[in-house]
Each structure stands twice: as structure tokens, then as C-alpha cells.
Design an enzyme around this catalytic site. Structure first.
Site, PDB file in Angstrom:
ATOM      1  CD  GLU A 142      -2.672   1.211   2.461  1.00 38.81           C
ATOM      2  OE1 GLU A 142      -3.436   2.263   2.479  1.00 38.81           O
ATOM      3  OE2 GLU A 142      -2.406   0.858   3.518  1.00 38.81           O
ATOM      4  CG  HIS A 420      -7.394 -11.238   6.096  1.00 41.31           C
ATOM      5  ND1 HIS A 420      -7.896 -10.296   7.099  1.00 41.31           N
ATOM      6  CD2 HIS A 420      -8.417 -12.271   6.485  1.00 41.31           C
ATOM      7  CE1 HIS A 420      -9.002 -10.845   7.939  1.00 41.31           C
ATOM      8  NE2 HIS A 420      -9.239 -12.002   7.337  1.00 41.31           N
TER       9      HIS A 420
END
Length: 454
Positions: A142, A420
């Protein structure tokens, strides 16, 4: 590619522990120059195999560095088990970036400028200010997505976007938008981040023409085909210019141009550059000097116009990636190492997927899932990959390198799939039909930004 030894590369890239010693032993022979080594014949090896050598070299050097650091701590009287909790110990041994989401570039610059080159090759761990998440890989992915998006935003001024090729290029006019020092520091930062991503096995959405990877390696000459990759339309125009015959008309009359190129900058101001450094205004393009014009234009565009910017970028990259192993890579292989494969082979992904919580590969909902996944468009496959892993990048050796886990998450038809991303883990409700599966899956992956990702 014609000389790759498939059997050798299969062994080197194998995840089987019994085979993992082959490239490690070979690397040590190469380093010590004491025995035959496959690295002496890099054309035998694929990019994925070379990446394994690079990974081992870094693990080997970092293991030695960690050992030295642990000894230093103990010699200074520190009882590590008592005085350091796990997170503090990680900060001693890993490269930890503590960043605010609204100040990624500034915070990253502040930390990386204080690090020694060897420290930049440590395992990266991201901590977002004010957040509790522990980086198991998802935060790193990210982080790179966020900071690269910010650095490559055309409004930031460092790079320009070419819609025709869907590539980015260094902004030759960047120094008109901010002071030279600031811009060069930022270009160096991008180079460092590129190297850090390589050493953390993070594939980047980095859309450069291949000539940039040539320039990074500095081991291949730049050719006309590199310019074609950068600007296909202009390359076609140059080919027409160079192939013109007298029966098609006069070059002077048709083109009516000299050796000065002109453009408008970000502010709409007229800019120009003399390709002959003083004589360009008086030198008209003719049939006799057209090759010279093309050569000078390409050299200016790919080299001279971005020389300061690229040199700063190269400096940052070399600060991290100074291993002699990079000389074994071609530009194409380095691009694969950085950007990953373009082959969305979902059959390979299916073969490498594991199942938990009652699911098996024979479960009806699992068969429905793969039936839907294989029917998706390339765009939706990218979104599904992002939904499950946090990135739409394909590993250098293909999707078979990923280990996706699919587990059961109830049997509520109204519930959407979740994931996840840190663990490449998809939580899939046991839907009653393939149609419901497809509807819920598409709704989830097409609206997943900020939703459904855990």
C-alpha cells in the site's frame, strides 16, 4: 531467450527446500571466483532465476549485518530479551519508515536521507502514524502504491504522462516548477524507492519506456527502436523522412524546418532548443543532413533534455542497487524485476491456490469461483488480483509464484467476499449458485477501494 536452460531455471526458481541450495552455492562460487558458476553464462538464466541470486546475496549480507548489530547491542550491556520488546528490536534490525499518510514524501525523504546505503537494503517495514496495523507485507504494498501515485502525479511536476503509450517520462521543464535542489532530491528519492522495492520483492506499477531501464543498467546502447518505444508516432514520421525519394518531393520544401526544436512548457510559454548549439537556426533540414537531424533529435530527447533529472534518479538507484549482479540483467529483465510480468495466467494461480475452513479444490463454490474468474476481462482480473493481494502486479515468474488462500466465510448469499491483502487471503461465502457468486464478486472487486479490504 533462445539460450535459456529450462531445466536449470526450473530448479533455481523452485520453492522446494531440497533445491534451494543450488543457486546459493553457485553464488558463493561466483563471488569467490573459485569454481564453475552459471552466473558466468547469464544468457542461460531467466530474469526470475537472476532475481533469486539477487535475493540470496542480500539475505546473506543482511544476515551478517544483523549478527554484527546483535553482538554490538550485547557488548554495550543490553539484554535484548529484557530491554527490547519485539517492535523496538525490529527498529534496530530493519528499515522502518514511520510516515503520515498526508505527508508521505516529506517523511520518507527525512528518514531515507539519514540511512547508510547498506541500511536501505534491509527488510522494509511500514508504520502509518496513528494506525495499529503491523506490516506483514500489505502495508508495504500500500505504501508503494500511495507514494508512487503521488510522485508520478503530473501535477507534482516531476513526470509527464504520454497518453499514446501509457508511459511516464521525466519532465524536462521541471525546474521551472520548483527549485533545482528540491527536484533533484525528489528524483533521487524515486531511484532509492525503486531499489528498495526490488530488495523487498515488491512489484511496482512503474510505466516507463524500456529505454529508462537501459539507461539504469548502462550496459546497452540506445537505438532507434528505443525512440520508437518512447514516441511511436514521431518515430514513424522520422522513418518517412529518411525514406523519402526525390520523386516524392523536396525535403526542404515539404518540412520547412531548421535544427531548432520548439515546444510549450507547463505555463504555455514558448521554449526552444538548438540541436547544433548555435548553428541550428541557420541550418535547414535537407535530404543530405536528415539522418543527422534525426540522430540529434533522438539524443536530445532521450538523453540531453533530462540529463540532470535522470542522473539524480540513477544516483538514488545505484545507492541501493550497487550489486555486480545487476550487470547480469538485460533491460528487459530489469523491467520484469521491477514491474512484473504482463501474463495474467489465472490457470497457474488456480494451481498454486490453497483452501481452508472446509473448502477444497473440488468444492462447488470453489469450482464456481474459478469458472467466474477465468471468464473475467483483463481489467476485472486486475481488480480481482488487487482485491485479493493488494496489488495488480504479477510476480516476475508469473501468478504461480503467488500463494492465494481461499477460505469459507459463512453461507450468506447477501454477504460480499472480503480479503486479508497482507496474506493474499480471500474470504468467500458459500454462495448457492454461480450467478450469485459472479454478481457478489464483481460488486466487491469493482468497488473495493477503501471497502472490503482488511
Amino acid at each position: 531467450v533462445l539460450f535459456h536452460n529450462d531445466g536449470l531455471n526450473e530448479v533455481i526458481t523452485s520453492k522446494t527446500e531440497s533445491r534451494s541450495h543450488i543457486h546459493r552455492r553457485d553464488f558463493l562460487h561466483w563471488r569467490d571466483h573459485d569454481f564453475f558458476t552459471y552466473l558466468a553464462y547469464p544468457y542461460l538464466l531467466t530474469a526470475a532465476s537472476k532475481a533469486r541470486y539477487l535475493e540470496f546475496e542480500n539475505l546473506w549480507s543482511q544476515h551478517r549485518a544483523r549478527r554484527r548489530r546483535m553482538v554490538d547491542l550485547m557488548l554495550h550491556g543490553m539484554n535484548i530479551l529484557n530491554q527490547f520488546n519485539r517492535h523496538q528490536l525490529i527498529e534496530e534490525l530493519d528499515l522502518v519508515l514511520r510516515c503520515r499518510r498526508d505527508s508521505l514524501i516529506q517523511d520518507t525523504l527525512g528518514i531515507l536521507q539519514l540511512q547508510e546505503p547498506n541500511d536501505l537494503r534491509k527488510k522494509l517495514r511500514i508504520v502509518f502514524d496513528g494506525e495499529q496495523g503491523i506490516d506483514q507485507g500489505g502495508l508495504t504494498k500500500e505504501y508503494f502504491q500511495l507514494i508512487m501515485k503521488e510522485l508520478f502525479d503530473p501535477n507534482y511536476g516531476m513526470f509527464v504522462y504520454h497518453a499514446q503509450t501509457h508511459n511516464y517520462w521525466f519532465n524536462r521543464d521541471c525546474f521551472e516548477l520548483a527549485d533545482t535542489h528540491t527536484m533533484l532530491v525528489n528524483y533521487e528519492l524515486v531511484g532509492k524507492l525503486l531499489g528498495i522495492a526490488i530488495y523487498n520483492n515488491t512489484i511496482l506499477d512503474l510505466r516507463f519506456p524500456r529505454v529508462i531501464f537501459k539507461k539504469l543498467l548502462q550496459n546497452e546502447a540506445i537505438h532507434f527502436d528505443d525512440f520508437r518505444d518512447y514516441d511511436p508516432e514521431m518515430a514513424t514520421g522520422f522513418e518517412q523522412l529518411l525514406s523519402m525519394t526525390e520523386s516524392e518531393g523536396s525535403v526542404e520544401d515539404i518540412y520547412c524546418r531548421n535544427f531548432v526544436i520548439k515546444w510549450e512548457n507547463y505555463f504555455g510559454q514558448s521554449k526552444e532548443y538548438d540541436l547544433l548549439h548555435g548553428d541550428g537556426e541557420q541550418t535547414m533540414l535537407t535530404v543530405h543532413n536528415r539522418q543527422r537531424y534525426v540522430d540529434h533529435y533522438i539524443k536530445y530527447t532521450l538523453v540531453e533534455s533530462i540529463e540532470q533529472q535522470f542522473n539524480a534518479f540513477l544516483k538514488g538507484f545505484k545507492t541501493v542497487c550497487d550489486s555486480e549482479l545487476f550487470a547480469k540483467f538485460s533491460a528487459t529483465e530489469l523491467e520484469l524485476l521491477v514491474c512484473g510480468s504482463q501474463n495474467f495466467d489465472f490457470e497457474a494461480l488456480e494451481l498454486s491456490t490453497r483452501y481452508e475452513d472446509g473448502f477444497t479444490k473440488e468444492s462447488k463454490v470453489v469450482r464456481d469461483f474459478w469458472s467466474v474468474a477465468h471468464e473475467l476481462s483483463d481489467s476485472d482480473k486486475r481488480q480481482l488480483l488487487t482485491f485479493c493481494t493488494g496489488s495488480d502486479r504479477v510476480p516476475i515468474n508469473g501468478l504461480g509464484e503467488l500463494t492465494l488462500t481461499i477460505s469459507k466465510n459463512g453461507n450468506d448469499n447477501s454477504k460480499l467476499p472480503t480479503s486479508h491483502t497482507c496474506f493474499n487471503h480471500l474470504l468467500l461465502p458459500e454462495y448457492s449458485s454461480k450467478e450469485i457468486m459472479k454478481t457478489r464478486l464483481l460488486l466487491a472487486i469493482q468497488n473495493s477501494e477503501g471497502f472490503g479490504l482488511l
